[in-house]
Design an enzyme around this catalytic site. Structure first.
Site, PDB file in Angstrom:
ATOM      1  CD  GLU A 323      40.256  36.482  45.187  1.00 26.77           C
ATOM      2  OE1 GLU A 323      40.925  35.433  45.110  1.00 26.77           O
ATOM      3  OE2 GLU A 323      39.282  36.595  45.962  1.00 26.77           O
ATOM      4  CD  GLU A 345      40.828  30.953  50.199  1.00 27.89           C
ATOM      5  OE1 GLU A 345      41.035  32.167  50.348  1.00 27.89           O
ATOM      6  OE2 GLU A 345      40.613  30.433  49.085  1.00 27.89           O
ATOM      7  CE1 TYR A 404      37.750  31.473  52.994  1.00 21.93           C
ATOM      8  CE2 TYR A 404      38.694  33.471  52.098  1.00 21.93           C
ATOM      9  CZ  TYR A 404      38.008  32.292  51.923  1.00 21.93           C
ATOM     10  OH  TYR A 404      37.587  31.942  50.673  1.00 21.93           O
TER      11      TYR A 404
HETATM   12  N1  BES Z   1      39.533  31.101  46.510  1.00 23.59           N
HETATM   13  C1  BES Z   1      38.494  31.865  47.089  1.00 23.59           C
HETATM   14  C2  BES Z   1      37.133  31.548  46.531  1.00 23.59           C
HETATM   15  C3  BES Z   1      36.688  30.138  46.801  1.00 23.59           C
HETATM   16  C4  BES Z   1      36.728  29.626  48.079  1.00 23.59           C
HETATM   17  C5  BES Z   1      36.190  29.369  45.780  1.00 23.59           C
HETATM   18  C6  BES Z   1      36.302  28.322  48.318  1.00 23.59           C
HETATM   19  C7  BES Z   1      35.775  28.080  46.009  1.00 23.59           C
HETATM   20  C8  BES Z   1      35.829  27.545  47.281  1.00 23.59           C
HETATM   21  C9  BES Z   1      38.748  33.368  46.924  1.00 23.59           C
HETATM   22  O1  BES Z   1      40.093  33.690  46.976  1.00 23.59           O
HETATM   23  C10 BES Z   1      38.099  34.089  48.069  1.00 23.59           C
HETATM   24  O2  BES Z   1      38.471  33.822  49.176  1.00 23.59           O
HETATM   25  N2  BES Z   1      37.162  34.980  47.807  1.00 23.59           N
HETATM   26  C11 BES Z   1      36.495  35.766  48.829  1.00 23.59           C
HETATM   27  C12 BES Z   1      36.997  37.179  48.860  1.00 23.59           C
HETATM   28  C13 BES Z   1      37.947  37.472  49.957  1.00 23.59           C
HETATM   29  C14 BES Z   1      38.292  38.947  50.011  1.00 23.59           C
HETATM   30  C15 BES Z   1      37.536  36.989  51.306  1.00 23.59           C
HETATM   31  C16 BES Z   1      35.024  35.785  48.501  1.00 23.59           C
HETATM   32  O3  BES Z   1      34.597  35.110  47.575  1.00 23.59           O
HETATM   33  O4  BES Z   1      34.287  36.455  49.178  1.00 23.59           O
HETATM   34 ZN    ZN Z   2      40.861  33.355  48.877  1.00 25.68          ZN
END
Ligand code: BES
Ligand code: ZN
Length: 624
Positions: A323, A345, A404
């Protein structure tokens, strides 16, 4: 600054709106920057500033008040189009001026695009005021009953904007390519604290009002896409983790939360050393109740975090690094549309691993990267390397977490090909040159060709960038980082598969990643006796680690192992983090006649505890 202005001018094709005042971020008008998930037509008229004044009412589960929007209109523009979803609009007028005619179009509910709110502009209209209130089922908002909080005594409210939910509480142009400065005044019950993703203008306790309520004011003076506006209201306390960082949570969790994220100052130092100054002032974190639907959300100045990362051993601080990294990739340079979410991402997952390496060393970083590789292979396999494995596609179309995993692997592959020093220098300049601007895949590819590849034909051929971005599957040059720690877990897995007793596993001191490699690496078919042995020896059903509970639930369900069900029910009725919950429902549905009724019962029982996004996704799953 001069170079920045020239770069901007090259990107902005519409002259009228390119003549922006200082501080007003440009928009992209190239075809690939067209956002099909917004009703807005920013080339005609756009919002540059949002001022919210809202009262938070827990009894009616509504926000009520006004939004004042600054409008930048092209010459002769007669209307501005906003996004709204499920909002009650009372009046629209010029600020302190005459009413303006408006129209709310049909509501699109399949993808959640909501409605166009089209407002007629008078010549010279600069500011519009919209009086409105939200609905109890606003898609961005979750209203928690006291029982859903750690303290069990006071209600709680939070918002989740990404990707297109904020139109359910903020009537504005809800596109990642349309950046806006904002300010907000929130009036809340006097015993609660409000936090937002911007600078606090008052102290920790806001200002007391005569009627017993409290008012909190916030401001974000750097332009952000509206999905990054966030609020939370609850029984919150704050503890510093360093000079520019700290954590908010319910009082009973504060010490544990602060300990868990205690490496954050080191992470900020590491991130700045890599890719340039942190441009957002403070970096605070809010640890939410367990229904928070994500692991983390990169709300500027105030990252939102799931409490499931609090395991006592700091083994899930990858979420914090992630984050924090979004403060560059995502929040500074933002995907212009959700078709290019990998620019947010994938870049962030790569950057995250660089922060983890800088703070904890190569092997610890490899833990996460190697697990991500597993995830990459799983996602590719689930889709048979089909069209949904493209990085650039229709918004929301990239399968699983490929934006990701495939995105970060692409950047790592470039790093290895050109060398770290050269790649870091390029990335640092990329963030500097595109700060506070939207970006597309095409824009990034043009940039890296111009600034890094520079016509080197051999390098161009080696990297296969177009293949990475536009084609399905995984190019052959993909770099796989392997973890020695996880290789040791693999050795134990191999022994177990050959019949060694579970007691030989000896997981004492295992972190989350070792657990995940182990549990996800077990053969999917297991006898009831073996499952019982696993559960009893390793304490899976009673683990306090939510990642372990979720992975165990998936294995148990795949084997229709009923003794695990009570524990699964309890887990799925408390934790609302999608990544940990969806696989449980998916597993149940995959078990047909046995699993589907369980899924339906579980969802009926747990639905009210889920955020609308998670509830909506699970509802679709169980309807299958
Ligand atoms: N921005 C994302 C969360 C998100 C993604 C919200 C798609 C809405 C739509 C956040 O940065 C994220 O990727 N969170 C991950 C954690 C990360 C360490 C992979 C999660 O929620 O698991
Ligand atoms: Zn993210």
């Amino acid at each position: 600054m001069r170079i920045l202005a020239i770069a901007l001018a090259a990107f902005v094709a519409t002259p009228a709106l390119a003549q922006t005042a200082p501080g007003i971020a440009p928009i992209l008008t190239t075809p690939e920057a067209k956002d099909v998930w917004t009703h807005a037509r920013p080339e005609i008229a756009r919002v540059t500033h949002v001022a919210l004044d809202l009262r938070v009412d827990f009894a009616s589960q509504t926000l009520a008040g006004s939004a004042v929007l600054d409008v930048l209109a092209a010459p002769g523009a007669s209307e501005i189009v906003l996004d709204v979803d499920n909002i009650d609009v009372q009046t629209v007028s010029e600020l302190d001026g005459p009413a303006l005619a408006y129209q709310i179009g049909p509501r699109e509910t399949e993808q959640g695009l909501g409605s166009a709110l089209t407002i007629q502009l008078n010549p010279g209209t600069k500011r519009i005021r919209i009086l409105y209130n939200t609905k109890p089922d606003a898609s961005a908002l979750q209203w928690l009953a006291p029982e859903q909080t750690a303290g069990k005594a006071k209600p709680y409210l939070f918002s989740q904007g990404q990707p297109i939910n904020n139109r359910s509480w903020i009537p504005t142009q809800d596109s990642p390519g349309i950046r806006q400065i904002w300010s907000a005044t929130l009036t809340v019950p006097g015993d609660l604290v409000a936090v937002m993703s911007g600078d606090r203008l008052d102290g920790e306790k806001g200002q007391a009002n005569a009627d017993g309520s409290r008012t909190y004011r916030f401001r974000m003076d750097r332009p952000v896409p509206p999905y990054l506006i966030a609020l939370a209201v609850g029984d919150l306390a704050f503890k510093a983790t360093g000079p520019r960082s700290g954590v908010w949570s319910e009082p009973s969790m504060l010490d544990a939360a602060a300990h868990e994220v205690g490496d954050v100052e080191k992470m900020i130092d590491a991130a700045q050393a890599l890719y340039g100054p942190y441009r957002w002032g403070r970096y605070d974190m809010l640890v939410l109740p367990p229904s928070f639907p994500y692991g983390g959300m990169e709300n500027p100045t105030l990252t939102f975090l799931t409490p499931t990362i609090v395991t006592g051993d700091r083994s899930n601080t990858d979420v914090v690094a992630h984050e924090l990294a979004h403060s560059w990739s995502g929040n500074l340079v933002t995907n212009a549309t959700w078709s290019d979410s990998w620019l947010n991402e994938g870049f962030t997952t790569y950057f995250e691993s660089r922060i983890m390496e800088a703070v904890y060393g190569k092997e610890r970083a490899a833990l996460y990267t190697d697990l991500d590789w597993d995830g990459l292979q799983r996602d590719l396999k689930a889709e048979n390397n089909g069209p949904t494995t493209r990085l650039h596609g229709d918004p929301g179309a990239t399968a699983g977490q490929l934006d990701y995993f495939k995105g970060s692997t692409m950047l790592r592959t470039i790093e290895v090909a050109v060398g770290r020093k050269r790649f870091d220098a390029y990335l640092r300049s990329y963030f500097d040159r595109h700060a506070f601007q939207p970006q597309t895949s095409a824009g990034f590819l043009a940039d890296i060709r111009k600034r890094l590849i520079k016509g080197d034909k051999a390098l161009e051929a080696k990297l296969q960038l177009d293949r990475w971005v536009y084609e399905p599957g995984l190019p052959a040059n993909a770099v796989h980082v392997k973890s020695a720690t996880l290789a040791q877990v693999d050795a134990k897995l191999a022994a177990i598969s050959k019949g060694a007793p579970v007691s030989t596993v000896n997981p004492k001191g295992w972190n989350t990643q070792q657990w995940l490699r182990f549990l996800n690496g077990l053969p999917r078919q297991q006898s009831p006796e073996r499952l019982k042995e696993l559960d009893e020896t390793l304490g899976l059903s009673v683990s306090t680690n939510a990642y372990v509970r979720s992975a165990w639930a998936v294995l148990a369900i795949a084997n229709r192992y009923e003794p695990a069900l009570p524990g699964i029910e309890k887990f799925a009725g408390t934790v609302g983090r999608g990544l940990l919950i969806f696989p449980i429902y998916e597993g149940l549905i995959a078990q047909g006649d046995w699993g589907k009724p369980i899924a339906i019962r579980l969802f009926a029982k747990s639905k009210a505890t889920y955020h609308p996004y998670v509830a909506g996704r699970v509802e679709k799953l169980v309807a299958k």
